[in-house]
Design a protein around this motif. Structure first.
Motif, PDB file in Angstrom:
ATOM      1  N   GLU A  92       0.751  -1.161   0.197  1.00 45.35           N
ATOM      2  CA  GLU A  92      -0.149  -0.042  -0.134  1.00 45.35           C
ATOM      3  C   GLU A  92       0.958   1.317   0.064  1.00 45.35           C
TER       4      GLU A  92
ATOM      5  N   ILE B  42       1.718   5.990   2.326  1.00 42.75           N
ATOM      6  CA  ILE B  42       0.487   5.171   2.038  1.00 42.75           C
ATOM      7  C   ILE B  42      -0.210   5.870   0.795  1.00 42.75           C
TER       8      ILE B  42
ATOM      9  N   THR C  10      -5.531   4.019  -1.354  1.00 42.72           N
ATOM     10  CA  THR C  10      -5.871   3.132  -0.142  1.00 42.72           C
ATOM     11  C   THR C  10      -6.573   3.455   0.788  1.00 42.72           C
TER      12      THR C  10
ATOM     13  N   TRP D 174      -9.384   1.787   3.254  1.00 46.65           N
ATOM     14  CA  TRP D 174      -9.813   1.702   4.620  1.00 46.65           C
ATOM     15  C   TRP D 174     -10.643   2.252   5.411  1.00 46.65           C
TER      16      TRP D 174
END
Length: 129
Positions: free
Chosen positions: A12, A19, A23, A27
């Motif tokens: 990721e 990150i 991504t 999440w």
């Protein structure tokens, strides 16, 4: 409020060392599992009720691999057939990302929105801002 803890994965992380921005919405969705369960307790896609209409994401700080993140999810408002979530992602105790998501209670068989049942409305209200 719901809290979901996530361990970032190497995959990721992007070339800039943080990150990847693609991504974060994934999440945030992971933080919605308890809400999905309210509408579809068996998580079956044949009976799925939550259909997303809109999302927005504001990136406040970078998020990095190697440190746990916490997704916090609140119910911001509840309408007749839809509801709005407010979400935050924290790392090292700091706000890194915030966003909103709009969902509608949708009947896939009839292809129409339906009022949010009273018992689900009550559960949603317990997690209101």
């Amino acid at each position: 409020m719901f809290e979901t803890r996530i361990e970032p994965r190497v995959s990721e992380t992007d070339g800039a060392g943080h990150i990847n921005n693609t991504t974060i919405p994934i999440w945030f969705e992971a933080g919605r599992n308890k809400i999905f369960e309210m509408f579809t307790p068996d998580f079956s896609f044949e009976n799925w009720r939550c259909v997303i209409l809109h999302t927005s994401v504001d990136y406040v700080k970078q998020v990095f691999y190697g440190k746990e993140v916490v997704v916090k999810t609140w119910v911001k408002s509840i309408g007749n057939t839809s509801f709005v979530l407010y979400e935050e992602l924290h790392q090292d105790g700091e706000l890194c990302v915030k966003g909103n998501a709009v969902y509608v209670n949708f009947n896939l068989k009839t292809q129409s929105k339906e009022p949010i049942p009273g018992h689900i409305r009550k559960q949603l209200e317990e997690h209101s801002i």
